[in-house]
Design a protein around this motif. Structure first.
Motif, PDB file in Angstrom:
ATOM      1  N   SER A   1       0.846  -1.183   0.000  1.00  0.00           N
ATOM      2  CA  SER A   1       0.000   0.000   0.000  1.00  0.00           C
ATOM      3  C   SER A   1       0.885   1.238   0.000  1.00  0.00           C
ATOM      4  O   SER A   1       2.059   1.174   0.393  1.00  0.00           O
ATOM      5  N   PRO A   2       0.361   2.366  -0.407  1.00  0.00           N
ATOM      6  CA  PRO A   2       1.177   3.584  -0.412  1.00  0.00           C
ATOM      7  C   PRO A   2       1.737   3.935   0.969  1.00  0.00           C
ATOM      8  O   PRO A   2       2.865   4.378   1.086  1.00  0.00           O
ATOM      9  N   LYS A   3       0.949   3.705   2.027  1.00  0.00           N
ATOM     10  CA  LYS A   3       1.440   4.000   3.374  1.00  0.00           C
ATOM     11  C   LYS A   3       2.624   3.109   3.724  1.00  0.00           C
ATOM     12  O   LYS A   3       3.623   3.585   4.272  1.00  0.00           O
ATOM     13  N   GLU A   4       2.539   1.812   3.395  1.00  0.00           N
ATOM     14  CA  GLU A   4       3.661   0.913   3.664  1.00  0.00           C
ATOM     15  C   GLU A   4       4.895   1.334   2.890  1.00  0.00           C
ATOM     16  O   GLU A   4       6.015   1.293   3.408  1.00  0.00           O
ATOM     17  N   MET A   5       4.708   1.727   1.634  1.00  0.00           N
ATOM     18  CA  MET A   5       5.838   2.168   0.821  1.00  0.00           C
ATOM     19  C   MET A   5       6.466   3.432   1.401  1.00  0.00           C
ATOM     20  O   MET A   5       7.689   3.553   1.463  1.00  0.00           O
ATOM     21  N   LEU A   6       5.636   4.390   1.820  1.00  0.00           N
ATOM     22  CA  LEU A   6       6.173   5.619   2.409  1.00  0.00           C
ATOM     23  C   LEU A   6       6.905   5.324   3.712  1.00  0.00           C
ATOM     24  O   LEU A   6       7.954   5.928   3.989  1.00  0.00           O
ATOM     25  N   ASP A   7       6.364   4.413   4.525  1.00  0.00           N
ATOM     26  CA  ASP A   7       7.061   4.040   5.759  1.00  0.00           C
ATOM     27  C   ASP A   7       8.414   3.407   5.452  1.00  0.00           C
ATOM     28  O   ASP A   7       9.414   3.686   6.121  1.00  0.00           O
ATOM     29  N   THR A   8       8.458   2.548   4.438  1.00  0.00           N
ATOM     30  CA  THR A   8       9.711   1.904   4.044  1.00  0.00           C
ATOM     31  C   THR A   8      10.716   2.935   3.563  1.00  0.00           C
ATOM     32  O   THR A   8      11.896   2.910   3.949  1.00  0.00           O
ATOM     33  N   ILE A   9      10.259   3.852   2.730  1.00  0.00           N
ATOM     34  CA  ILE A   9      11.149   4.901   2.210  1.00  0.00           C
ATOM     35  C   ILE A   9      11.640   5.790   3.341  1.00  0.00           C
ATOM     36  O   ILE A   9      12.828   6.141   3.402  1.00  0.00           O
ATOM     37  N   GLU A  10      10.738   6.139   4.258  1.00  0.00           N
ATOM     38  CA  GLU A  10      11.135   6.979   5.397  1.00  0.00           C
ATOM     39  C   GLU A  10      12.183   6.271   6.246  1.00  0.00           C
ATOM     40  O   GLU A  10      13.169   6.888   6.682  1.00  0.00           O
ATOM     41  N   TYR A  11      12.017   4.969   6.472  1.00  0.00           N
ATOM     42  CA  TYR A  11      12.990   4.205   7.253  1.00  0.00           C
ATOM     43  C   TYR A  11      14.351   4.184   6.549  1.00  0.00           C
ATOM     44  O   TYR A  11      15.386   4.384   7.179  1.00  0.00           O
ATOM     45  N   LYS A  12      14.333   3.951   5.234  1.00  0.00           N
ATOM     46  CA  LYS A  12      15.599   3.912   4.489  1.00  0.00           C
ATOM     47  C   LYS A  12      16.302   5.262   4.525  1.00  0.00           C
ATOM     48  O   LYS A  12      17.523   5.334   4.706  1.00  0.00           O
ATOM     49  N   PHE A  13      15.540   6.352   4.357  1.00  0.00           N
ATOM     50  CA  PHE A  13      16.153   7.678   4.402  1.00  0.00           C
ATOM     51  C   PHE A  13      16.684   7.999   5.793  1.00  0.00           C
ATOM     52  O   PHE A  13      17.746   8.604   5.934  1.00  0.00           O
ATOM     53  N   SER A  14      15.967   7.586   6.825  1.00  0.00           N
ATOM     54  CA  SER A  14      16.463   7.861   8.185  1.00  0.00           C
ATOM     55  C   SER A  14      17.732   7.063   8.462  1.00  0.00           C
ATOM     56  O   SER A  14      18.645   7.555   9.131  1.00  0.00           O
ATOM     57  N   THR A  15      17.819   5.838   7.924  1.00  0.00           N
ATOM     58  CA  THR A  15      19.038   5.043   8.081  1.00  0.00           C
ATOM     59  C   THR A  15      20.209   5.702   7.371  1.00  0.00           C
ATOM     60  O   THR A  15      21.307   5.824   7.932  1.00  0.00           O
ATOM     61  N   VAL A  16      19.987   6.157   6.164  1.00  0.00           N
ATOM     62  CA  VAL A  16      21.043   6.835   5.409  1.00  0.00           C
ATOM     63  C   VAL A  16      21.440   8.131   6.104  1.00  0.00           C
ATOM     64  O   VAL A  16      22.630   8.462   6.210  1.00  0.00           O
ATOM     65  N   GLU A  17      20.450   8.857   6.612  1.00  0.00           N
ATOM     66  CA  GLU A  17      20.754  10.114   7.292  1.00  0.00           C
ATOM     67  C   GLU A  17      21.599   9.877   8.545  1.00  0.00           C
ATOM     68  O   GLU A  17      22.562  10.614   8.804  1.00  0.00           O
ATOM     69  N   SER A  18      21.271   8.841   9.313  1.00  0.00           N
ATOM     70  CA  SER A  18      22.066   8.573  10.520  1.00  0.00           C
ATOM     71  C   SER A  18      23.496   8.171  10.153  1.00  0.00           C
ATOM     72  O   SER A  18      24.452   8.566  10.836  1.00  0.00           O
ATOM     73  N   LYS A  19      23.665   7.407   9.084  1.00  0.00           N
ATOM     74  CA  LYS A  19      25.015   7.042   8.629  1.00  0.00           C
ATOM     75  C   LYS A  19      25.794   8.283   8.210  1.00  0.00           C
ATOM     76  O   LYS A  19      26.984   8.430   8.516  1.00  0.00           O
ATOM     77  N   LEU A  20      25.119   9.181   7.485  1.00  0.00           N
ATOM     78  CA  LEU A  20      25.780  10.420   7.060  1.00  0.00           C
ATOM     79  C   LEU A  20      26.153  11.290   8.252  1.00  0.00           C
ATOM     80  O   LEU A  20      27.215  11.926   8.261  1.00  0.00           O
ATOM     81  N   GLN A  21      25.292  11.330   9.265  1.00  0.00           N
ATOM     82  CA  GLN A  21      25.608  12.120  10.457  1.00  0.00           C
ATOM     83  C   GLN A  21      26.830  11.560  11.170  1.00  0.00           C
ATOM     84  O   GLN A  21      27.697  12.316  11.618  1.00  0.00           O
ATOM     85  N   ARG A  22      26.913  10.224  11.284  1.00  0.00           N
ATOM     86  CA  ARG A  22      28.081   9.614  11.913  1.00  0.00           C
ATOM     87  C   ARG A  22      29.348   9.901  11.107  1.00  0.00           C
ATOM     88  O   ARG A  22      30.404  10.207  11.652  1.00  0.00           O
ATOM     89  N   LEU A  23      29.238   9.797   9.772  1.00  0.00           N
ATOM     90  CA  LEU A  23      30.385  10.074   8.918  1.00  0.00           C
ATOM     91  C   LEU A  23      30.828  11.525   9.054  1.00  0.00           C
ATOM     92  O   LEU A  23      32.021  11.818   9.171  1.00  0.00           O
ATOM     93  N   GLU A  24      29.873  12.438   9.049  1.00  0.00           N
ATOM     94  CA  GLU A  24      30.195  13.856   9.175  1.00  0.00           C
ATOM     95  C   GLU A  24      30.835  14.162  10.530  1.00  0.00           C
ATOM     96  O   GLU A  24      31.810  14.914  10.612  1.00  0.00           O
ATOM     97  N   SER A  25      30.319  13.544  11.584  1.00  0.00           N
ATOM     98  CA  SER A  25      30.909  13.806  12.902  1.00  0.00           C
ATOM     99  C   SER A  25      32.323  13.234  12.990  1.00  0.00           C
ATOM    100  O   SER A  25      33.199  13.825  13.639  1.00  0.00           O
TER     101      SER A  25
END
Length: 149
Positions: A108-132
């Motif tokens: 469903s679109p909600k499941e897809m958006l949740d999946t995309i949001e999770y993937k982006f948050s994972t990438v964002e946390s990795k980028l934050q660790r790399l930047e720090s």
């Protein structure tokens, strides 16, 4: 080596107008609706000064119908009589899902958006660790040690 070549045919079994788009889609391995939309967009927007419409009509007259096709639809899906092949074209062929089947089986679109949001948050946390790490003193210290080697 050259015996297993693919050949471009028009496909009257999947024809909406002449079967040219269906044949092109099958030849290149695209979905038929994608080729139809591209062809229609190019024709409507009159790009290439009508070359698309001309090329489509030339392909209609030049291309042979697919040999194992059941029907021989002409203009706008009208059936013309033709000798049927001995074998049906769907024997021993794997099932290829249509776009509608894929769409229905998807999330469903909600499941897809949740999946995309999770993937982006994972990438964002990795980028934050790399930047720090890159902006830390430890990184500069390691870089200086590596320069010495």
């Amino acid at each position: 080596m050259g015996e297993n070549k693919r050949k471009l045919y028009k496909n009257p079994d999947k024809a909406k107008i002449f079967g040219v788009c269906a044949g092109i889609a099958e030849y290149f391995g695209f979905e038929v609706w994608v080729v139809r939309i591209i062809t229609l967009a190019l024709a409507v927007l009159n790009w290439f000064n009508g070359t698309i419409v001309f090329a489509y009509l030339v392909l209609f007259f030049v291309l042979d119908p697919k040999p194992e096709s059941i029907s021989n639809k002409g203009c706008f899906g009208k059936e013309r009589h033709r000798a049927r092949p001995d074998k049906t074209p769907f024997e021993n062929k794997p099932y290829k899902p249509t776009v509608k089947d894929v769409w229905r089986s998807g999330s469903s679109p909600k499941e897809m958006l949740d999946t995309i949001e999770y993937k982006f948050s994972t990438v964002e946390s990795k980028l934050q660790r790399l930047e720090s790490f890159i902006t830390s003193k430890q990184f500069e210290l390691e870089r200086e040690f590596n320069k010495m080697n």
